[in-house]
Design an enzyme around this catalytic site. Structure first.
Site, mmCIF file in Angstrom:
data_model
loop_
_atom_site.group_PDB
_atom_site.id
_atom_site.type_symbol
_atom_site.label_atom_id
_atom_site.label_comp_id
_atom_site.label_asym_id
_atom_site.label_seq_id
_atom_site.Cartn_x
_atom_site.Cartn_y
_atom_site.Cartn_z
ATOM 1 N N LYS A 176 28.271 14.567 17.931
ATOM 2 C CA LYS A 176 28.099 15.893 17.470
ATOM 3 C C LYS A 176 28.588 16.307 16.117
ATOM 4 C CE LYS A 176 29.909 20.475 18.588
ATOM 5 N NZ LYS A 176 30.150 20.975 16.974
ATOM 6 N N GLU A 251 41.773 12.502 14.324
ATOM 7 C CA GLU A 251 42.310 12.622 12.999
ATOM 8 C C GLU A 251 42.206 13.907 12.680
ATOM 9 O OE1 GLU A 251 42.418 13.317 9.256
ATOM 10 O OE2 GLU A 251 40.247 12.551 9.297
ATOM 11 N N CYS A 285 41.780 16.811 4.476
ATOM 12 C CA CYS A 285 42.882 16.713 5.029
ATOM 13 C C CYS A 285 44.118 16.104 4.522
ATOM 14 C CB CYS A 285 42.735 16.170 6.644
ATOM 15 S SG CYS A 285 41.934 14.476 6.732
ATOM 16 N N GLU A 386 48.986 24.363 7.137
ATOM 17 C CA GLU A 386 47.857 24.037 6.552
ATOM 18 C C GLU A 386 46.830 24.956 5.877
ATOM 19 O OE1 GLU A 386 44.721 20.200 6.715
ATOM 20 O OE2 GLU A 386 44.940 21.190 8.470
#
Length: 482
Positions: A176, A251, A285, A386
């Site tokens: 996906k 991840e 990231c 973050e």
């Protein structure tokens, strides 16, 4: 890429209409223009894709490794052939500058190449048994059907990162792409078709998380789940996979510390700090999320940093002179601005940026100004959560002890950076800095032969290299007697 390109679902080697009968418009974040439409998949489509992958698995498992390698080499060659078209697709749906999109295509090519080169390096073991003449064999076998979910920030490379090792190891896959950026993955599916990879080995199902992602994770016939995305989404996936005790590789987010010591090459450190924070508009990231600079060089570093940030050219991502494009969406832009406002309310000083850009091309897209915050303390939300946007937080530290303490006081553990010429400091970092991937005296950017992984809330498992490839096989122990 022509506008209004409509993609169906790629299932069992063919393009199928979605059972919903609906498609989602994909808009260019720089212009707001519709650049394509992706099928809105549902659980029935996922079921069909998993069924096709399950049916294709035995033959693909039994295909010699060299033949699987040939298929991946063919796919790699096609991606290389269409590099410019794919790069423009990435830029049109995601907004990163074209030169960065070209680099992403190169990385996808490298991932496919590494997987192809290493199909015959998934080796077993032979161990002496305890009985006369007995041998204990440790075999490496594929899991079966892999369920994969990709993030939006590297829409082609992340699809290649899932597909390449999965099929190299003899698995089949249902993938996906992210609903914001599905066109690159679908363009890759066209090349899968052209490469002649057997039907059902690689299946691409587009759609939203609840309608497609959840059924992929929950399906009893997906044996391994690999996902790149946010930490909250990763936790939900892990919980859903627990029902069937599936292996999960995640991840997730990061909060990379960028440590600059008093003996560092400041020009190199500033260059890397800017690249690691404003590349892809900070939507990486591994981005430099916390910049810790030794007090002895802080003022000089800060001055050079201001100049570098002010010189960034924000604009049309198709323009080769552009350094930074838009955020991927209005929602993502708003999230970043709220984080900046909260930081200022908590006492941070806004030195550069801190607002969406307006006027001309900026009025059509989701452009946020490159932003510099100083006076940030470790207790502020922006130092702990973050950001995932073009906002650099600059902090002063007394010494390496303080930098280590601040860096490690974090629930994430993906990437980190260290600039120093002192070998003792570097060796100490290898023991005490709790991050899975550290860049020493260089900007970020992992290599396909490395191992991209983190600790804590940055995820489980890892990607790339031999260690990443071996995640896509299981072991079978055989006590062999005549």
């Amino acid at each position: 890429m022509p506008s209004q390109t409509r993609y169906d679902l790629f299932i069992d080697g063919a393009w199928r209409k979605p059972t919903s009968g609906k498609w989602t418009e994909i808009r260019n974040p720089a212009t707001g223009d519709v650049v394509g439409e992706a099928a809105k998949g549902q659980e029935q489509d996922v079921n069909a894709a998993v069924e096709a992958a399950s049916k294709a698995f035995p033959a693909w498992r039994d295909t010699p490794a060299s033949k699987r390698a040939d298929a991946l080499y063919k796919l790699r060659d096609l991606v290389a052939r269409d590099k410019e078209t794919l790069a423009r697709t990435i830029t049109s749906e995601m907004g990163k500058p074209l030169k960065e999109a070209q680099g992403e295509v190169d990385f996808a090519i490298s991932l496919l190449r590494f997987a192809a080169e290493n199909t015959r390096r998934l080796q077993g073991e032979i161990i002496p048994g305890e009985r006369p003449g007995e041998k204990i064999l440790i075999d490496r076998i594929p899991h079966g059907v892999v369920g994969a979910i990709a993030a939006w920030n590297f829409p082609l490379a992340l699809c290649a990162r899932k597909i390449a090792p999965a099929v190299a190891a003899g698995n089949t896959i249902v993938l996906k792409p992210h609903e914001l950026t599905p066109l690159s993955g679908l363009a890759l599916a066209k090349l899968v078709e052209e490469a002649g990879i057997p039907a059902g080995v690689i299946n691409i199902v587009t759609g939203d998380g609840p309608e497609v992602g959840v059924p992929i994770v929950a399906h009893p016939d997906t044996k391994l789940i690999t996902m790149t995305g946010s930490t909250p989404a990763g936790k939900k996936i892990m919980a859903a996979a627990a029902e069937h005790l599936k292996e999960v590789r995640l991840e997730l987010g990061g909060k990379a510390p960028f440590i600059v010591m008093d003996d560092a090459d400041l020009d190199k450190a500033v260059e890397a700090a800017v690249m690691a924070r404003f590349g892809n508009a900070g939507q990486v990231c591994t981005s430099n999320e916390r910049t810790y600079v030794h007090e002895a060089v802080y003022d000089r570093f800060a001055e050079k940093l201001r100049e570098k940030i002010k010189a960034l050219n924000v604009g049309d991502p198709m323009d080769p002179k552009t350094d930074m494009g838009p955020k991927v969406s209005e929602d993502e832009l708003k999230k970043v601005h709220e984080i900046v406002e909260k930081a200022v309310s908590q006492g941070a000083k806004l030195e550069i940026g801190g607002q969406r850009l307006k006027g001309g091309i900026y009025d059509k897209g989701s452009f946020y100004a490159p932003t510099l915050l100083t006076g940030v303390t470790h207790e502020m939300d922006i130092a702990r959560n973050e950001v995932f946007g073009p906002v650099l937080s600059l902090m002063k530290v007394r010494d390496f002890d303080e930098a280590l303490k601040r860096a490690n006081d974090c629930r994430y553990g993906l990437s980190a950076y260290l600039f120093t010429k002192d070998l003792a400091t570097i060796l100490r970092m290898t023991r005490e800095l709790n991050f899975g991937e550290v860049y020493v005296n260089r900007e970020g950017g992992e290599e396909p032969q490395g191992f991209h992984h983190g600790y804590g809330e940055s995820g489980l498992g890892g990607e790339d290299g031999q260690h990443g490839l071996e995640a896509y096989v299981d072991t079978k122990t055989i006590y062999l007697n005549a």
